[in-house]
Design a protein around this motif. Structure first.
Motif, PDB file in Angstrom:
ATOM      1  N   GLU A  87     -59.098-100.619  20.015  1.00  0.00           N
ATOM      2  CA  GLU A  87     -59.048-100.281  18.522  1.00  0.00           C
ATOM      3  C   GLU A  87     -57.725-100.936  17.855  1.00  0.00           C
ATOM      4  O   GLU A  87     -57.759-101.582  16.760  1.00  0.00           O
ATOM      5  CB  GLU A  87     -59.302 -98.858  18.337  1.00  0.00           C
ATOM      6  CG  GLU A  87     -59.294 -98.330  16.737  1.00  0.00           C
ATOM      7  CD  GLU A  87     -59.730 -96.862  16.646  1.00  0.00           C
ATOM      8  OE1 GLU A  87     -59.645 -96.428  15.562  1.00  0.00           O
ATOM      9  OE2 GLU A  87     -59.928 -96.227  17.655  1.00  0.00           O
ATOM     10  N   VAL A 246     -63.865-101.749  14.722  1.00  0.00           N
ATOM     11  CA  VAL A 246     -63.374-100.430  14.063  1.00  0.00           C
ATOM     12  C   VAL A 246     -61.894-100.385  13.444  1.00  0.00           C
ATOM     13  O   VAL A 246     -61.807-100.175  12.346  1.00  0.00           O
ATOM     14  CB  VAL A 246     -63.920 -99.258  15.004  1.00  0.00           C
ATOM     15  CG1 VAL A 246     -63.104 -98.052  14.195  1.00  0.00           C
ATOM     16  CG2 VAL A 246     -65.440 -99.203  14.960  1.00  0.00           C
ATOM     17  N   ASP A 250     -61.033-100.484   9.612  1.00  0.00           N
ATOM     18  CA  ASP A 250     -60.205 -99.500   8.904  1.00  0.00           C
ATOM     19  C   ASP A 250     -59.082 -99.975   8.375  1.00  0.00           C
ATOM     20  O   ASP A 250     -58.592 -99.275   7.364  1.00  0.00           O
ATOM     21  CB  ASP A 250     -59.750 -98.576  10.216  1.00  0.00           C
ATOM     22  CG  ASP A 250     -60.792 -97.347  10.483  1.00  0.00           C
ATOM     23  OD1 ASP A 250     -61.923 -97.428   9.870  1.00  0.00           O
ATOM     24  OD2 ASP A 250     -60.667 -96.607  11.433  1.00  0.00           O
ATOM     25  N   GLU A 288     -67.394 -95.326   9.265  1.00  0.00           N
ATOM     26  CA  GLU A 288     -67.753 -94.069  10.126  1.00  0.00           C
ATOM     27  C   GLU A 288     -68.802 -94.060  10.759  1.00  0.00           C
ATOM     28  O   GLU A 288     -69.007 -93.573  12.055  1.00  0.00           O
ATOM     29  CB  GLU A 288     -67.679 -92.857   9.046  1.00  0.00           C
ATOM     30  CG  GLU A 288     -66.247 -92.480   8.345  1.00  0.00           C
ATOM     31  CD  GLU A 288     -65.262 -91.929   9.494  1.00  0.00           C
ATOM     32  OE1 GLU A 288     -65.574 -91.149  10.108  1.00  0.00           O
ATOM     33  OE2 GLU A 288     -64.142 -92.663   9.664  1.00  0.00           O
ATOM     34  N   ARG A 291     -67.816 -96.110  13.725  1.00  0.00           N
ATOM     35  CA  ARG A 291     -66.882 -95.319  14.740  1.00  0.00           C
ATOM     36  C   ARG A 291     -67.804 -94.294  15.722  1.00  0.00           C
ATOM     37  O   ARG A 291     -67.468 -94.232  16.738  1.00  0.00           O
ATOM     38  CB  ARG A 291     -65.943 -94.474  13.836  1.00  0.00           C
ATOM     39  CG  ARG A 291     -65.033 -93.729  14.782  1.00  0.00           C
ATOM     40  CD  ARG A 291     -63.915 -93.130  13.920  1.00  0.00           C
ATOM     41  NE  ARG A 291     -63.031 -94.115  13.343  1.00  0.00           N
ATOM     42  CZ  ARG A 291     -61.995 -94.564  13.992  1.00  0.00           C
ATOM     43  NH1 ARG A 291     -61.826 -94.244  15.221  1.00  0.00           N
ATOM     44  NH2 ARG A 291     -61.236 -95.385  13.232  1.00  0.00           N
ATOM     45  N   TYR A 295     -67.947 -94.513  19.517  1.00  0.00           N
ATOM     46  CA  TYR A 295     -67.590 -93.156  20.507  1.00  0.00           C
ATOM     47  C   TYR A 295     -68.744 -93.293  21.375  1.00  0.00           C
ATOM     48  O   TYR A 295     -68.390 -92.750  22.423  1.00  0.00           O
ATOM     49  CB  TYR A 295     -67.339 -91.950  19.409  1.00  0.00           C
ATOM     50  CG  TYR A 295     -65.705 -92.038  18.976  1.00  0.00           C
ATOM     51  CD1 TYR A 295     -65.105 -92.978  19.007  1.00  0.00           C
ATOM     52  CD2 TYR A 295     -65.384 -90.882  18.390  1.00  0.00           C
ATOM     53  CE1 TYR A 295     -63.870 -93.001  18.311  1.00  0.00           C
ATOM     54  CE2 TYR A 295     -64.203 -90.639  17.921  1.00  0.00           C
ATOM     55  CZ  TYR A 295     -63.247 -91.928  17.781  1.00  0.00           C
ATOM     56  OH  TYR A 295     -62.170 -91.790  17.242  1.00  0.00           O
TER      57      TYR A 295
END
Length: 379
Positions: A87, A246, A250, A288, A291, A295
């Motif tokens: 990331e 991601v 961001d 989001e 993300r 995850y």
């Protein structure tokens, strides 16, 4: 990211305190060692496709061996820790062959390599002594059994692979080729192999055409299992690439917000205008979603869960779409100057396009996801 047993609370899809510390330290390192000047130093020099000093520094940090077992010279931290590092590398648009070497070469060897192959290559990967690449494609379109013309006869590989990310600088390649009419994966050292560097949208990640003319090839995994192994490696790489996406997405949102909060038009900051608010909100929502899927993919990868193919596909699709959208909207938020060379927004747009193609385009992953869901529902 630990799966709950029956009756327990839902899984907490977040980094542990140790992983958050690792992520924080990785960001500090990259802010100090991988500023925009480093990225532009590679972009502006046609003779370079990665930053050698940064590569050495990353190796010294132990990141190349984050998921490699300790007995093979790695840190043995696990894949979630590697996701945290990925990331931050994505956020920094790091111009190094980390993905090709770690997500593809190392994962392929850990997945299918013999004890001898692991002992030979994994310590070198962890130490930063070799750069790897993954060579499956032979032209436009998805890789299929009918598209692979490269072949191995008598332990010698012949054929052409194009495009190969980091093939211009790699020391060893994992190559998909036919052997006796069946697809297999092979480890091939690239010394003496003919290479042609290709021009791409993102010169900070080199791409090459590799021409093999009787190159010694060592099978990786069982004979005839090349496509199954390739898909398994792609599933692992897709999750890790999603975290790079991601991180980059961001950072695009942060850049757009920072610019919008400081740019005035008609006596007020442009962040106060509804059109800009909508751009930033849409970026946030897509980030989001990406993300969350990343995850889930990290958990599936770290636990080798049966859901990994589905989770990896979802992470790949959401990550690709979020990064492309965020990089595009970041340019738009900067207005006319956003398209200029001097503004850093194009660095992220370039990388978003590169990452969306390196392991198969989103369209291919959407088809894979649909197929996997159909098979699961039919079971």
């Amino acid at each position: 990211m630990v799966a709950p047993d029956k009756g327990e609370d839902p899984v907490n899809f977040d980094y542990s305190d140790d992983q958050k510390f690792l992520k924080t330290e990785a960001r500090k390192f990259l802010e100090a060692r991988c500023g925009v000047a480093v990225v532009r130093g590679v972009l502006d020099n046609e003779g370079r496709s990665y930053d050698e000093t940064l590569w050495k520094g990353v190796a010294e940090q132990g990141w190349l061996g984050a998921a490699i077992p300790e007995e093979h010279g790695g840190l043995g931290l696990g894949h979630v820790d590697l996701c945290a590092i990925a990331e931050e590398l994505g956020r920094a648009v790091a111009p190094i062959p980390f993905a090709s070497t770690v997500y593809f070469l190392a994962e392929a060897i850990m997945l299918a390599g013999s004890d001898e192959q692991k002992a030979k290559w994994l310590p070198k990967i962890a130490a930063g002594e070799v750069i790897g690449c993954f060579a499956t494609s032979e032209g436009p379109g998805p890789v299929t059994p009918g598209s692979v013309q490269a072949k191995v006869e008598g332990g010698k590989l012949s054929g052409v692979k194009i495009p190969v990310t980091d093939g211009d600088i790699a020391d060893v390649a994992v190559v998909l080729a036919n052997e006796g009419g069946r697809a297999g994966l092979f480890l091939v050292e690239l010394a003496g192999v003919k290479r042609e560097t290709l021009k791409t949208l993102d010169p900070t990640r080199g791409v090459a055409r590799l021409t093999f003319e009787g190159a010694p090839a060592e099978r990786l995994g069982p004979a005839g299992e090349g496509f199954a192994l390739t898909e398994a490696v792609f599933d692992r790489a897709a999750v890790l690439l999603a975290f790079e996406q991601v991180g980059g997405a961001d950072r695009c949102l942060e850049m757009a917000k920072e610019y919008a909060m400081g740019r005035y038009a008609f006596g007020r900051v442009i962040a106060g205008y509804q059109a800009i608010k909508h751009k930033l909100a849409d970026m946030y929502v897509k980030n989001e979603v990406a993300r969350s899927n990343a995850y889930y993919g990290a958990w599936a990868l770290n636990t080798n869960a049966p859901e990994l193919p589905i989770a990896a596909s979802a992470a790949r699709i959401a990550g690709s779409e979020a990064y492309w959208f965020a990089s595009k909207e970041n340019i738009q938020t900067h207005g006319g100057m956003g398209f200029t060379w001097d503004v850093d927004a194009h660095l992220f747009y370039r990388r978003s396009r590169q990452l969306a193609l390196v392991a198969g385009a989103p369209k291919v992953w959407k088809e894979r996801l649909v197929g996997q869901l159909e098979r699961r529902n039919a079971a």
